[in-house]
Design an enzyme around this catalytic site. Structure first.
Site, short mmCIF file in Angstrom:
data_model
loop_
_atom_site.label_atom_id
_atom_site.label_comp_id
_atom_site.label_asym_id
_atom_site.label_seq_id
_atom_site.Cartn_x
_atom_site.Cartn_y
_atom_site.Cartn_z
N HIS A 70 0.83 -1.22 0.00
CA HIS A 70 0.00 0.00 0.00
C HIS A 70 0.86 1.26 0.00
O HIS A 70 0.52 2.26 0.63
CB HIS A 70 -0.96 0.02 1.20
N ASN A 143 -10.38 -3.04 2.30
CA ASN A 143 -10.06 -2.98 0.88
C ASN A 143 -11.33 -2.65 0.09
O ASN A 143 -12.41 -2.56 0.66
CB ASN A 143 -9.52 -4.33 0.40
N TYR A 353 0.33 -4.71 12.02
CA TYR A 353 0.20 -3.31 11.60
C TYR A 353 0.91 -2.35 12.56
O TYR A 353 1.73 -1.54 12.13
CB TYR A 353 -1.27 -2.95 11.38
#
Ligand code: NDP
Length: 520
Positions: A70, A143, A353
């Site tokens: 990303h 997404n 993350y």
């Protein structure tokens, strides 16, 4: 095409009117900004010219590590407005009143390409949101597709390597991609979404977003419901064809960025209608699909969409790096009333993350203004690189203590999960369903795609598979064709014929519902 944004021109004009003095980073005004101190006009430079050091050193460090996935993205601020009362499912304060507004940050992105790659690449699109709620920042990191390629986080690094560059040629490799997908039939559902025209959306305003994972809602009675989030574009779905997307790469690499920033600058604020699907804990025990499997959807017929609110993006960031490049979203960031589920991919992302952000932005990434909670943050974490707030001042840095009045409030205790019925019982009853990688892709092909969508899907697949090369070409193609046949015989036939493959070689030898193991 206008390559200068009106807002930037405007900002420059304002800045020039303010008549400020040029200073060093430490605030000292100075004069010589372009001429380095030297011995004579032609002479060597003096080591003492600190302005030179500061300018060069700052420039050398302008780039932070790009996101490993990303990397290319665009974003904007906006508002989320509640339109429907769902308080019977969740006590999250963000939803506790119809009409209530919460500030939101959205970042959209491609996945596989580097920071300078083209916006119109065939790729899923990231749809990451940060809601600045009064009880902490809630991040929903989804997404533009409701499913994903894999359902176990241990596979993630391997999978992403296949979407990046070949270690020898340093080029993207259709061979790596299809080799991996063909060896992981659980990817089929997402591969079909990716190869459909939704794999090349017309910018970011015309696509849907999905929280993708199953999360949980917890209400005031401390009851849990499972939930999926959907963001339906109010602009209408619009996609590029394969040829249009390829052409746009040569016309404007930054199509989606430009489309978003220009729309917001002209006051044409994009909106998404936010909806949820709700499943009770009892329903989850017997649903025909594993409701925590990221490669599957919950049918709308079984779990209809319930209105929740509207998200509008109405403010471009004043500075891209400050607000978008430094934005850090993590599905670990939930708030009271919204929690996790046993979805294995979600569980993996809860760890990975924040870990990625600590690497990319530093351990205190949540103090960067765009990530900082605008409401109270009280804890005993201290120090570390780039601690830019007051670091807790002179307050105690340990818990419990006899000096401050910070309490761990029992009101925020979450209900327990009944693991026996959720996990163990699950596999007993639904072992075959767990391995069904083909039913939903088959339904997608037969019942969702129109005639032209089907043609485009087959053409896009054939175009992408034509790039497979080397000694394993036939093996990879045949293995992938088996998956297409298992989803739908007619679909498999279309792709096989378009690829010029002998159908006898590619037809699966097993019953469609049987599991295809990785090395089949
Ligand atoms: P429905 O007919 O009720 O829903 C199908 C959904 O597919 C639509 O609501 C729409 O959702 C989405 N859709 C429509 N056209 C396309 C397209 N060209 N490409 C991708 N998605 C499209 O059936 P079910 O809910 O029972 O689902 C049937 C199949 O639809 C699933 O197996 C899955 O493949 C696909 N699907 C299901 C979704 C879900 O959450 N249930 C979401 C998206 C696809 P939307 O407006 O959200 O895109």
């Amino acid at each position: 095409m206008n390559h200068i944004y009106p807002s930037l021109t405007h900002a420059k004009t304002n800045y020039m009117n303010e008549n400020k003095k040029l200073t060093t980073a430490s605030g000292s005004p100075f004069y010589y900004n372009e001429d380095t101190q030297s011995i004579g006009q032609r002479g060597p430079l003096l080591l003492q010219d600190y302005i030179l050091h500061e300018k060069m050193a700052s420039f050398n460090r302008e780039r932070i590590p790009e996101r490993v996935v990303h990397a290319k993205g665009s974003g904007a601020f906006g508002t989320f407005t509640v339109t429907n009362d769902i308080s019977k499912y969740t006590k999250a304060k963000i939803f506790n009143q119809v009409g209530k507004q919460t500030k939101v940050l959205a970042r959209f992105s491609t996945v596989g390409g580097e920071k300078g790659s083209a916006d119109t690449e065939r790729d899923p699109r990231g749809f990451a949101l940060k809601f600045y709620t009064e009880e902490g920042n809630w991040d929903l990191v989804g997404n533009n597709t409701p499913v994903f390629f894999i359902k176990d986080p241990k596979k993630f690094g391997d999978f992403i390597h296949t979407q990046k560059r070949d270690p020898y040629t340093n080029c993207k490799s259709p061979t790596m991609m299809w080799d991996y997908w063909s060896l992981n039939p659980e990817s089929l559902h997402q591969v079909m979404f990716l190869m459909s025209d939704r794999g090349t959306p017309y910018g970011y305003r015309h696509m849907n977003g999905y929280g993708s994972h199953t999360f949980s809602f917890i209400n005031a009675q401390n009851e849990r419901h499972w939930v999926k989030f959907h963001f339906k574009t109010a602009q209408g779905i619009k996609n590029f064809s394969n040829d249009e997307a390829a052409h746009m790469k040569s016309v404007d690499m930054d199509f989606s960025q430009r489309d978003l920033v220009e729309a917001i600058d002209r006051g044409d604020f994009p909106k998404w209608n936010v909806k949820v699907q709700i499943m009770t804990e009892e329903e989850a025990k017997t649903y025909k699909y594993n409701p925590f499997d990221l490669t599957k959807v919950w049918s709308h017929k079984d779990f209809p969409l319930i209105d929740l609110g509207v998200m509008e993006l109405n403010e471009n960031p004043k500075n891209y790096f400050a607000s978008i490049e430094q934005a850090a979203f993590a599905p670990a960031h939930v708030i009271d009333g919204i929690s996790y589920s046993p979805d294995k991919m979600l569980q993996g992302r809860i760890l990975s993350y924040p870990d990625a952000h600590r690497h990319r932005l530093g351990t205190n990434y949540e103090q960067i203004p765009v990530n900082r909670c605008p409401y109270a943050v009280n804890n005993y974490q201290r120090d570390g690189q780039m601690r830019v707030d007051d670091n807790g001042g002179s307050n105690p840095n340990y818990f419990p203590n006899s000096f401050d009045n910070i309490v761990a409030d029992e009101a925020y205790k979450q209900p327990d999960w009944q693991m026996d019925s959720l996990i163990a019982g699950w596999f007993d009853r639904n072992a075959e369903g767990e391995n069904d990688h083909f039913s939903q892709p088959g339904i997608f092909y037969r019942e969702v795609l129109g005639t032209q969508d089907k043609k485009n899907l087959v053409n896009n697949i054939v175009g992408a598979m034509s790039g497979i090369s080397g000694p394993k070409r036939a093996e990879i193609i045949n293995r992938q064709l088996c998956h297409f046949f298992r989803a739908d015989i007619g679909f498999g036939m279309e792709v096989a014929q378009a690829l010029g493959v002998n159908v006898e070689d590619a037809m699966p030898k097993q019953h469609p519902t049987q599991e295809v193991t990785a090395k089949a």
